[in-house]
Design an enzyme around this catalytic site. Structure first.
Site, PDB file in Angstrom:
ATOM      1  N   ASP A 177      74.779  32.694  44.434  1.00 17.56           N
ATOM      2  CA  ASP A 177      76.211  32.581  44.267  1.00 17.56           C
ATOM      3  C   ASP A 177      76.560  31.402  43.372  1.00 17.56           C
ATOM      4  OD1 ASP A 177      78.538  33.846  46.253  1.00 17.56           O
ATOM      5  OD2 ASP A 177      79.096  32.053  45.119  1.00 17.56           O
ATOM      6  N   ASP A 235      69.856  28.707  49.764  1.00 18.53           N
ATOM      7  CA  ASP A 235      70.096  27.979  50.988  1.00 18.53           C
ATOM      8  C   ASP A 235      69.030  28.332  52.018  1.00 18.53           C
ATOM      9  OD1 ASP A 235      72.250  26.307  52.444  1.00 18.53           O
ATOM     10  OD2 ASP A 235      71.665  27.897  53.832  1.00 18.53           O
TER      11      ASP A 235
END
Ligand code: ZN
Ligand code: ZN
Length: 408
Positions: free
Chosen positions: A95, A311
């Site tokens: 993202d 992440d």
């Protein structure tokens, strides 16, 4: 007209004309839906077939719909452990939010609720009072290009380091990034710990050059694994060093090795010796005591270039749900389009994911930066009324940046 009702009507029209195939193993998946401004408001839904799923889309026109990574014996059961997990896709999300791109300085802006200051760019704290700020985030072709580079890196890892080329699919998220779904059996049965290990490998988390064989030996030679036997990150580091010297920019070498440009120029003169030494498992010796510092810095630099920014926590959460490919994103009105790999390089999400038409809709637009959609730049707007094509109006309404005035 209420904006949420308007969007839902538009989404319903879309689902009446477009069938969505849904995830593989559809009857074993859990689904969740969201409403205006909320991506997930209810979960634990399940569908027995793609037909049932599509009639749900037509009847309910959810603004967001997501499916589980997991395949369950009882997908609608709750709590979670009553579902009985059978296996789970591996999913990586990339993202623009996670990348610090230069373009954010031009299209993102922030507002401090504490002191009222505002500014350009994507920051977490107010430059005046230090309080946390609200950021108005936008996406542009440059952001998505940077995200694409991450996807290409992952594809390279999957193919070269893990030998996987089947069972992978790729789709636009419908907003600021891309999702990669891996349903290959070798991965879908992985334990949560193995998934963490995999992410650690991809992100080079706590990578230790010494244990990989890069260190200053007792004979004061900086050794490296010989290319013939190097594997995984060993190979990646060696390739990275080689590529750095082959690119031949002394400025880059100075940055990579944390040395002066004069030293970098001298090193570049020794390029052929450096590369032939490397092939023998030794890294070139620098004058004085500089060898260890230089190579450790270069290794850190080439690792950074190749590792992924993902992440650690979110990519290993098996119980989470993710947007169903080819459904609409309720914060943009864009479709989370599946992208064949051979088309990815040329894929321009902000063109190809536009599904609504050009009929004019009059909207009252809030303050926005200039933004790109369907081959054109729109705005900036600053509180004016504007007659805009439906796809632009839907985009702004979904982003809570416009209200309908008339023309519906
Ligand atoms: Zn402030
Ligand atoms: Zn951008």
């Amino acid at each position: 007209m209420n904006e949420a009702v308007f969007l839902r009507e538009k989404f319903r029209e879309y689902y009446e004309q477009n069938k969505v195939s849904g995830p593989s193993g559809i009857s074993q998946r859990e689904f969740g839906v969201g409403e205006f401004g909320k991506k997930i408001t209810s979960r634990h839904l399940s569908f027995s077939s793609a037909d049932e799923f599509n009639s749900f889309l037509r009847n309910n026109a959810p603004l967001f719909i997501s499916h589980s990574l997991g395949y369950y014996a009882f997908p609608s059961a709750r709590p979670m452990n009553a579902k009985e997990l059978l296996k789970a896709d591996l999913i990586y999300e990339f993202d623009a939010d996670d990348l610090k791109t230069e373009c954010k300085k031009s299209h993102d802006s922030w507002f401090c609720g504490n002191c009222g200051s505002t500014g350009k760019g994507n920051v977490s704290n107010c430059s005046k009072c230090g309080a946390g700020v609200e950021v108005d985030e936008w996406v542009c072709p440059d952001c998505l290009k940077a995200v694409k580079a991450q996807v290409f890196k992952l594809m390279e890892f999957l193919e070269e380091d893990f030998g996987v080329s089947e069972g992978i699919s790729l789709n636009y998220s419908g907003s600021k990034g891309f999702h990669i779904h891996i349903s290959d059996e070798n991965f879908s049965k992985l334990s949560p710990q193995a998934r963490v290990d995999l992410v650690d490998y991809l992100t080079a988390y706590q990578i230790d050059p010494v244990s990989l064989g890069f260190f200053l030996s007792k004979q004061k030679k900086f050794v490296c694994p010989p290319p013939g036997v190097a594997a995984g990150w060993q190979k990646r580091i060696l390739n990275g060093v080689e590529a750095l010297f082959e690119r031949g920019s002394f400025e880059e070498i100075a940055v990579a090795g944390n040395v002066t440009t004069a030293s970098a120029k001298q090193l570049l003169n020794e390029r052929s010796t450096i590369l032939s030494k490397l092939a023998e498992g030794v890294l070139f010796q620098l004058p004085g005591k500089k060898t260890e510092g230089f190579w450790n810095s270069v290794i850190e630099y080439v690792v950074k270039l190749q590792r992924l920014d993902i992440d650690r926590q979110t990519s290993v959460d098996i119980s989470k749900i993710i947007r169903v490919p080819d459904t609409l994103h309720g914060s943009t009105g864009l479709v989370a389009k599946t992208i064949p790999f051979q088309e990815f390089k040329e894929f321009e999400a902000l063109n190809s994911a536009v599904v609504f038409g050009g009929e004019e809709i009059v909207v009252q637009v809030a303050k926005t930066p200039k933004f790109f959609l369907h081959g054109e730049w729109w705005g900036p707007f600053d509180g004016e009324k504007a007659g805009l094509p439906e796809f632009v109006a839907v985009y702004l309404i979904a982003k809570s940046k416009a209200h309908i005035v008339s023309g519906v």
